[in-house]
Write a protein that holds these residues in place. Structure first.
Motif, PDB file in Angstrom:
ATOM      1  N   SER A  38       0.853  -1.191   0.000  1.00 33.86           N
ATOM      2  CA  SER A  38       0.000   0.000   0.000  1.00 33.86           C
ATOM      3  C   SER A  38       0.885   1.236   0.000  1.00 33.86           C
ATOM      4  O   SER A  38       1.964   1.239   0.569  1.00 33.86           O
ATOM      5  N   SER A  39       0.386   2.256  -0.646  1.00 31.22           N
ATOM      6  CA  SER A  39       1.138   3.513  -0.698  1.00 31.22           C
ATOM      7  C   SER A  39       0.779   4.375   0.506  1.00 31.22           C
ATOM      8  O   SER A  39      -0.197   4.116   1.215  1.00 31.22           O
ATOM      9  N   ASP A  40       1.556   5.414   0.730  1.00 31.35           N
ATOM     10  CA  ASP A  40       1.248   6.347   1.815  1.00 31.35           C
ATOM     11  C   ASP A  40      -0.122   6.995   1.601  1.00 31.35           C
ATOM     12  O   ASP A  40      -0.873   7.203   2.551  1.00 31.35           O
ATOM     13  N   HIS A  42      -2.707   5.672   0.106  1.00 30.03           N
ATOM     14  CA  HIS A  42      -3.726   4.675   0.428  1.00 30.03           C
ATOM     15  C   HIS A  42      -3.955   4.597   1.933  1.00 30.03           C
ATOM     16  O   HIS A  42      -5.100   4.554   2.405  1.00 30.03           O
ATOM     17  N   VAL A  43      -2.896   4.591   2.690  1.00 29.94           N
ATOM     18  CA  VAL A  43      -3.008   4.522   4.147  1.00 29.94           C
ATOM     19  C   VAL A  43      -3.719   5.767   4.679  1.00 29.94           C
ATOM     20  O   VAL A  43      -4.604   5.671   5.541  1.00 29.94           O
ATOM     21  N   THR A  44      -3.360   6.939   4.167  1.00 36.78           N
ATOM     22  CA  THR A  44      -3.984   8.183   4.610  1.00 36.78           C
ATOM     23  C   THR A  44      -5.479   8.189   4.306  1.00 36.78           C
ATOM     24  O   THR A  44      -6.296   8.537   5.160  1.00 36.78           O
ATOM     25  N   SER A  46      -7.447   5.583   3.843  1.00 30.09           N
ATOM     26  CA  SER A  46      -8.097   4.577   4.681  1.00 30.09           C
ATOM     27  C   SER A  46      -8.325   5.091   6.104  1.00 30.09           C
ATOM     28  O   SER A  46      -9.413   4.902   6.675  1.00 30.09           O
ATOM     29  N   LEU A  47      -7.328   5.736   6.661  1.00 35.19           N
ATOM     30  CA  LEU A  47      -7.465   6.267   8.012  1.00 35.19           C
ATOM     31  C   LEU A  47      -8.479   7.408   8.077  1.00 35.19           C
ATOM     32  O   LEU A  47      -9.246   7.518   9.033  1.00 35.19           O
ATOM     33  N   ASN A  48      -8.504   8.251   7.041  1.00 33.48           N
ATOM     34  CA  ASN A  48      -9.481   9.342   6.998  1.00 33.48           C
ATOM     35  C   ASN A  48     -10.909   8.793   6.939  1.00 33.48           C
ATOM     36  O   ASN A  48     -11.811   9.307   7.614  1.00 33.48           O
TER      37      ASN A  48
END
Length: 56
Positions: A38-40, A42-44, A46-48
């Motif tokens: 996962s890219s940065d 994607h992680v951001t 998902s968390l949002n």
């Protein structure tokens, strides 16, 4: 008769190899498969989304 736990050599080999691997894998019932990265971004995202749903 006392049962002695058996060492899962394949699992131990997987864990040792994973320490030095450039990509991560998953080990399920003796089978090793590569995991999608996962890219940065994607992680951001998902968390949002998770935060927005929790606060809703």
């Amino acid at each position: 008769m006392i049962a002695h736990p058996q060492t899962d050599r394949a699992r131990d080999d997987y864990l040792e190899a994973e320490k030095n691997s450039l990509i991560k894998h998953e080990y399920i019932q003796g089978k090793v498969d590569g995991m999608a990265g996962s890219s940065d971004a994607h992680v951001t995202i998902s968390l949002n989304i998770a935060s927005a749903l929790k606060n809703h």
